[in-house]
Structures are given as C-alpha cells and as structure tokens.
Design an enzyme around this catalytic site. Structure first.
Site, short mmCIF file in Angstrom:
data_model
loop_
_atom_site.label_atom_id
_atom_site.label_comp_id
_atom_site.label_asym_id
_atom_site.label_seq_id
_atom_site.Cartn_x
_atom_site.Cartn_y
_atom_site.Cartn_z
CG ASN A 28 -2.34 -11.43 -1.47
OD1 ASN A 28 -1.82 -10.90 -0.50
ND2 ASN A 28 -1.66 -11.68 -2.59
N GLY A 62 -5.41 -7.33 -2.34
CA GLY A 62 -5.00 -7.48 -3.73
C GLY A 62 -5.20 -8.87 -4.29
CG HIS A 97 -9.17 -21.76 -6.69
ND1 HIS A 97 -9.88 -22.67 -7.47
CD2 HIS A 97 -8.46 -22.50 -5.80
CE1 HIS A 97 -9.62 -23.90 -7.03
NE2 HIS A 97 -8.75 -23.82 -6.02
CG HIS A 136 1.34 -15.99 -3.21
ND1 HIS A 136 1.64 -15.61 -4.50
CD2 HIS A 136 0.07 -15.58 -2.98
CE1 HIS A 136 0.59 -14.98 -5.03
NE2 HIS A 136 -0.37 -14.95 -4.12
CG HIS A 194 -3.81 -18.22 -4.67
ND1 HIS A 194 -5.07 -17.71 -4.95
CD2 HIS A 194 -2.97 -17.16 -4.75
CE1 HIS A 194 -4.98 -16.42 -5.19
NE2 HIS A 194 -3.71 -16.05 -5.08
P1 DGP Z 1 -3.10 -13.05 -5.82
O1 DGP Z 1 -2.84 -11.60 -6.00
O2 DGP Z 1 -2.71 -13.51 -4.44
O3 DGP Z 1 -4.51 -13.45 -6.19
O4 DGP Z 1 -2.10 -13.77 -6.81
C1 DGP Z 1 -2.49 -14.51 -7.93
C2 DGP Z 1 -1.24 -15.06 -8.57
O5 DGP Z 1 -1.64 -16.00 -9.55
C3 DGP Z 1 -0.35 -14.05 -9.26
O6 DGP Z 1 0.90 -14.00 -8.58
C4 DGP Z 1 -0.18 -14.57 -10.68
C5 DGP Z 1 -0.70 -15.97 -10.60
N1 DGP Z 1 -1.41 -16.44 -11.79
C6 DGP Z 1 -2.50 -15.85 -12.34
N2 DGP Z 1 -2.91 -16.56 -13.41
C7 DGP Z 1 -2.06 -17.62 -13.51
C8 DGP Z 1 -1.98 -18.70 -14.43
O7 DGP Z 1 -2.76 -18.87 -15.36
N3 DGP Z 1 -0.95 -19.58 -14.22
C9 DGP Z 1 -0.07 -19.44 -13.20
N4 DGP Z 1 0.88 -20.36 -13.11
N5 DGP Z 1 -0.13 -18.43 -12.32
C10 DGP Z 1 -1.12 -17.53 -12.49
#
Ligand code: DGP
Length: 115
Positions: free
Chosen positions: A88, A94, A99, A103, A101
């Site tokens: 995303n 959303g 940072h 999925h 990432h």
């Molecule tokens: P996005 O919407 O693409 O920015 O998804 C961020 C994702 O990061 C979301 O699916 C939940 C995950 N996430 C947020 N905080 C943490 C965390 O502290 N630990 C882990 N393992 N996942 C996290």
C-alpha cells in the site's frame, strides 16, 4: 532509522518481534492483524517511507524484497497453492505504517479484487 518508526524498531530489535527471515538488508515478520493463514510483512532495514521513495539505486533492493517474498512463500508452503504480494502506497491505498513493506498473503483463496 527513523526514531518514531515502529518497523525500524522491529528491524533494529528494539521492539520484540519474532523474525521469520532476516539478512543484512531485509527482515520479515508476521502481521499483527493477519488477514490470511499466512500474512507476513517484508521490509527493508533502512527506513524507506513507501514504494514511492525507492530510487534508481534501490533497484537491487526492490528485486530482493520480491525474491524474499518467493522464498517465504516456499518456506510457508503456499508456493503451490498461490499467494499475493502487495504494498500500500499513500493515503488512498490505506498505508498505515510509513515504512515500505510488502504484504505476503496466502493459505486460503483470496478475493479477486483490485480495489
Ligand atoms: P498497511 O496498511 O499496508 O500500512 O499495513 C500495515 C500492517 O502492519 C497492518 O496489516 C498491521 C501491521 N502492523 C502494524 N503494527 C505492527 C506491529 O507492531 N507488529 C506487527 N507484527 N505488525 C504490525
């Protein structure tokens, strides 16, 4: 490293999180709010806010992030059943964590949606 970035803290070991993969540039861990039986996040160790911030010089890193998704798909045994890799980027997509990432999702049939 961005001092208030949660994923920088995970990559740097300041926030205890089980890493399912790590190398000198990349780490991967389970999403805290999984949307599928396998839901991993693959991130660069370096603080890159989003896909939009990748530069020409980051072409190798971009490729390695994708290859890490393939590697983990095999490790988590979703390579044959199929999987989805997505990122995303920005508000309308959303993006909640600034940072970069990827999925990696799999382990069940995923909805055929682009939106
Ligand atoms: P996005 O919407 O693409 O920015 O998804 C961020 C994702 O990061 C979301 O699916 C939940 C995950 N996430 C947020 N905080 C943490 C965390 O502290 N630990 C882990 N393992 N996942 C996290």
């Amino acid at each position: 490293m961005s001092s208030d970035c949660i994923f920088c803290k995970i990559a740097g070991g300041q926030l205890e999180t089980e890493l399912v993969y790590e190398d000198s540039e990349i780490v991967a861990f389970k999403d805290i709010n999984p949307q599928a039986p396998v839901h991993l996040l693959i991130i660069p160790r370096r603080h890159v806010p989003s896909l939009l911030d990748l530069q020409e010089d980051d072409a190798d890193l971009a490729g390695r992030l994708l290859l890490t998704a393939n590697r983990l798909a095999r490790t988590f045994k979703i390579d044959q059943s199929g999987y989805r890799v997505l990122t995303n980027c920005g508000k309308d997509a959303g993006q909640a964590v600034s940072h970069l990432h990827l999925h990696l999702l799999g382990g069940r049939p995923l909805l055929q949606t682009m939106g």
